[in-house]
Design a protein around this motif. Structure first.
Motif, PDB file in Angstrom:
ATOM      1  N   VAL A   1       0.739  -1.258  -0.100  1.00 17.15           N
ATOM      2  CA  VAL A   1      -0.120   0.120   0.015  1.00 17.15           C
ATOM      3  C   VAL A   1       0.603   0.949  -0.145  1.00 17.15           C
ATOM      4  CG1 VAL A   1       0.012  -0.098   2.584  1.00 17.15           C
ATOM      5  CG2 VAL A   1      -2.142   1.454   1.274  1.00 17.15           C
ATOM      6  N   ALA A   2       0.403   2.593  -0.850  1.00 16.08           N
ATOM      7  CA  ALA A   2       0.692   3.681  -0.959  1.00 16.08           C
ATOM      8  C   ALA A   2       0.485   4.328   0.220  1.00 16.08           C
ATOM      9  CB  ALA A   2       1.295   4.273  -2.090  1.00 16.08           C
TER      10      ALA A   2
ATOM     11  N   LYS B   1       0.940  21.176  -4.783  1.00 18.19           N
ATOM     12  CA  LYS B   1       0.166  21.567  -6.359  1.00 18.19           C
ATOM     13  C   LYS B   1       2.049  22.185  -7.096  1.00 18.19           C
ATOM     14  CE  LYS B   1      -2.686  24.725  -9.124  1.00 18.19           C
ATOM     15  NZ  LYS B   1      -3.586  25.024  -9.216  1.00 18.19           N
ATOM     16  N   PRO B   2       2.364  21.456  -7.989  1.00 21.49           N
ATOM     17  CA  PRO B   2       1.905  20.482  -8.812  1.00 21.49           C
ATOM     18  C   PRO B   2       1.668  19.543  -7.998  1.00 21.49           C
ATOM     19  CG  PRO B   2       3.872  21.775  -9.545  1.00 21.49           C
ATOM     20  CD  PRO B   2       3.102  22.147  -8.669  1.00 21.49           C
ATOM     21  N   LEU B   3       1.062  17.676  -8.624  1.00 22.08           N
ATOM     22  CA  LEU B   3       1.370  16.981  -8.510  1.00 22.08           C
ATOM     23  C   LEU B   3       2.667  15.978  -8.863  1.00 22.08           C
ATOM     24  CD1 LEU B   3      -2.723  16.262  -8.401  1.00 22.08           C
ATOM     25  CD2 LEU B   3      -0.521  16.283  -5.908  1.00 22.08           C
ATOM     26  N   ASP B   4       3.627  15.292  -8.003  1.00 21.17           N
ATOM     27  CA  ASP B   4       4.241  14.432  -8.326  1.00 21.17           C
ATOM     28  C   ASP B   4       3.246  13.816  -9.384  1.00 21.17           C
ATOM     29  OD1 ASP B   4       6.629  13.128  -9.612  1.00 21.17           O
ATOM     30  OD2 ASP B   4       7.419  13.157  -7.415  1.00 21.17           O
TER      31      ASP B   4
ATOM     32  N   ARG C   1       3.422   5.713 -10.873  1.00 21.51           N
ATOM     33  CA  ARG C   1       3.919   4.077 -10.382  1.00 21.51           C
ATOM     34  C   ARG C   1       3.743   3.766  -9.198  1.00 21.51           C
ATOM     35  NH1 ARG C   1       7.530   3.531  -6.180  1.00 21.51           N
ATOM     36  NH2 ARG C   1       7.104   5.674  -5.085  1.00 21.51           N
ATOM     37  N   LEU C   2       2.704   4.439  -8.759  1.00 22.62           N
ATOM     38  CA  LEU C   2       2.017   3.749  -7.621  1.00 22.62           C
ATOM     39  C   LEU C   2       0.585   3.650  -7.665  1.00 22.62           C
ATOM     40  CD1 LEU C   2       2.988   6.369  -4.525  1.00 22.62           C
ATOM     41  CD2 LEU C   2       4.884   4.490  -4.931  1.00 22.62           C
ATOM     42  N   SER C   3       0.106   3.909  -8.765  1.00 24.22           N
ATOM     43  CA  SER C   3      -1.163   3.118  -9.471  1.00 24.22           C
ATOM     44  C   SER C   3      -1.420   1.864  -9.884  1.00 24.22           C
ATOM     45  CB  SER C   3      -1.675   3.789 -10.569  1.00 24.22           C
ATOM     46  OG  SER C   3      -0.155   3.537 -11.769  1.00 24.22           O
ATOM     47  N   ASP C   4      -0.771   0.585  -9.540  1.00 23.05           N
ATOM     48  CA  ASP C   4      -0.898  -0.779  -9.165  1.00 23.05           C
ATOM     49  C   ASP C   4      -0.642  -0.951  -7.719  1.00 23.05           C
ATOM     50  OD1 ASP C   4       1.523   0.125  -8.241  1.00 23.05           O
ATOM     51  OD2 ASP C   4       2.462  -1.483  -8.702  1.00 23.05           O
ATOM     52  N   ARG C   5      -1.118  -0.018  -6.583  1.00 27.64           N
ATOM     53  CA  ARG C   5      -1.593  -0.774  -5.746  1.00 27.64           C
ATOM     54  C   ARG C   5      -2.534   0.639  -5.306  1.00 27.64           C
ATOM     55  NH1 ARG C   5       4.825   0.752  -4.207  1.00 27.64           N
ATOM     56  NH2 ARG C   5       4.412   0.446  -5.858  1.00 27.64           N
TER      57      ARG C   5
ATOM     58  N   LYS D   1      -7.709   5.809 -13.805  1.00 25.61           N
ATOM     59  CA  LYS D   1      -7.035   4.854 -12.713  1.00 25.61           C
ATOM     60  C   LYS D   1      -8.189   4.699 -11.442  1.00 25.61           C
ATOM     61  CE  LYS D   1      -2.806   5.219 -15.056  1.00 25.61           C
ATOM     62  NZ  LYS D   1      -1.917   4.021 -15.313  1.00 25.61           N
ATOM     63  N   MET D   2      -8.293   3.128 -12.660  1.00 28.28           N
ATOM     64  CA  MET D   2      -8.946   2.649 -11.252  1.00 28.28           C
ATOM     65  C   MET D   2      -8.002   1.629 -10.063  1.00 28.28           C
ATOM     66  SD  MET D   2     -11.352   3.073 -12.857  1.00 28.28           S
ATOM     67  CE  MET D   2     -13.265   2.265 -12.044  1.00 28.28           C
TER      68      MET D   2
END
Length: 232
Positions: free
Chosen positions: A93-94, A128-131, A137-141, A168-169
């Motif tokens: 988890v991130a 702001k701005p977001l990284d 990269r973290l969207s897989d968890r 991105k789900m």
């Protein structure tokens, strides 16, 4: 662009200054402003680095920091705009934390590790701005955000909008302040009242991962913040 810097003192829960002094609306006011850059240091070392950075920044800039800025073990000698800092690696988890909540996030990850849950802790010093590279990269968890700000219109909402715009789900959990005015009290009591102590958030994250079906869920989007506050 106008080279002006706004220093927002008493951001988040301003424990000993009374209930009228809580700084929990600034993200909602600043993030929508075109061209505005918003920073939130994790401690006084990073605050100093941000102030040095602001001297050469050509644009409107807001730096929000809490009343109780303290030193963290990790040294911070420089600041890079738009680049978040990974404080702890983890694949399950991130945890994306802002400002004073970075300390709570690190403690929360240590508690989760005792349950065999490996959390990546990220210091999101540039709000702001977001990284964007980090978020992708973290969207897989599952992704958890932590902030001393209203959950409505805050950092977590901004992250939500980023993932939604890119379809991105990602399972999402937001820790923030619910839609209510916060009474007076010490920071520790107020964090407990709001469900934002490390042990409280760790327990909620465990339930969240169970509800999503696995440690590595990433097929749907969900959002949550602590329930209605109780009494001090």
């Amino acid at each position: 662009k106008w080279p002006v810097t706004f220093l927002l003192d008493r951001a988040g829960l301003s424990a000993h200054d009374g209930e009228t002094h809580h700084g929990v609306f600034d993200f909602a006011e600043l993030i929508p402003v075109p061209g505005m850059t918003v920073l939130a240091p994790r401690d006084i070392q990073e605050l100093r680095a941000m102030v040095r950075f602001s001297q050469h920044f050509n644009g409107p800039l807001a730096i929000r920091y809490g009343r109780e800025s303290i030193l963290m073990p990790q040294k911070c000698e420089s600041f890079t705009l738009g680049k978040w800092e990974v404080l702890k690696e983890g694949k399950d988890v991130a945890v994306l934390a802002v400002g004073s909540m970075v300390r709570e996030a690190v403690s929360c990850a240590e508690i989760l590790a005792q349950d065999g849950i490996h959390a990546e802790v990220v210091n999101c010093s540039t709000v702001k701005p977001l990284d964007e590279a980090c978020l992708l990269r973290l969207s897989d968890r599952p992704v958890v955000t932590m902030e001393e700000h209203l959950a409505t219109g805050g950092f977590g909402s901004y992250v939500d909008s980023f993932y939604a715009a890119r379809q991105k789900m990602v399972y999402r959990l937001t820790f923030g302040i619910p839609d209510t005015f916060i009474q007076h009290g010490s920071r520790g009591k107020l964090l407990k009242y709001l469900g934002l102590l490390p042990e409280q958030m760790a327990a909620r994250i465990v339930r969240f991962l169970e509800e999503t079906g696995s440690k590595h869920a990433g097929e749907e989007t969900g959002r949550c913040c602590p329930g209605d506050p109780g009494t001090l």
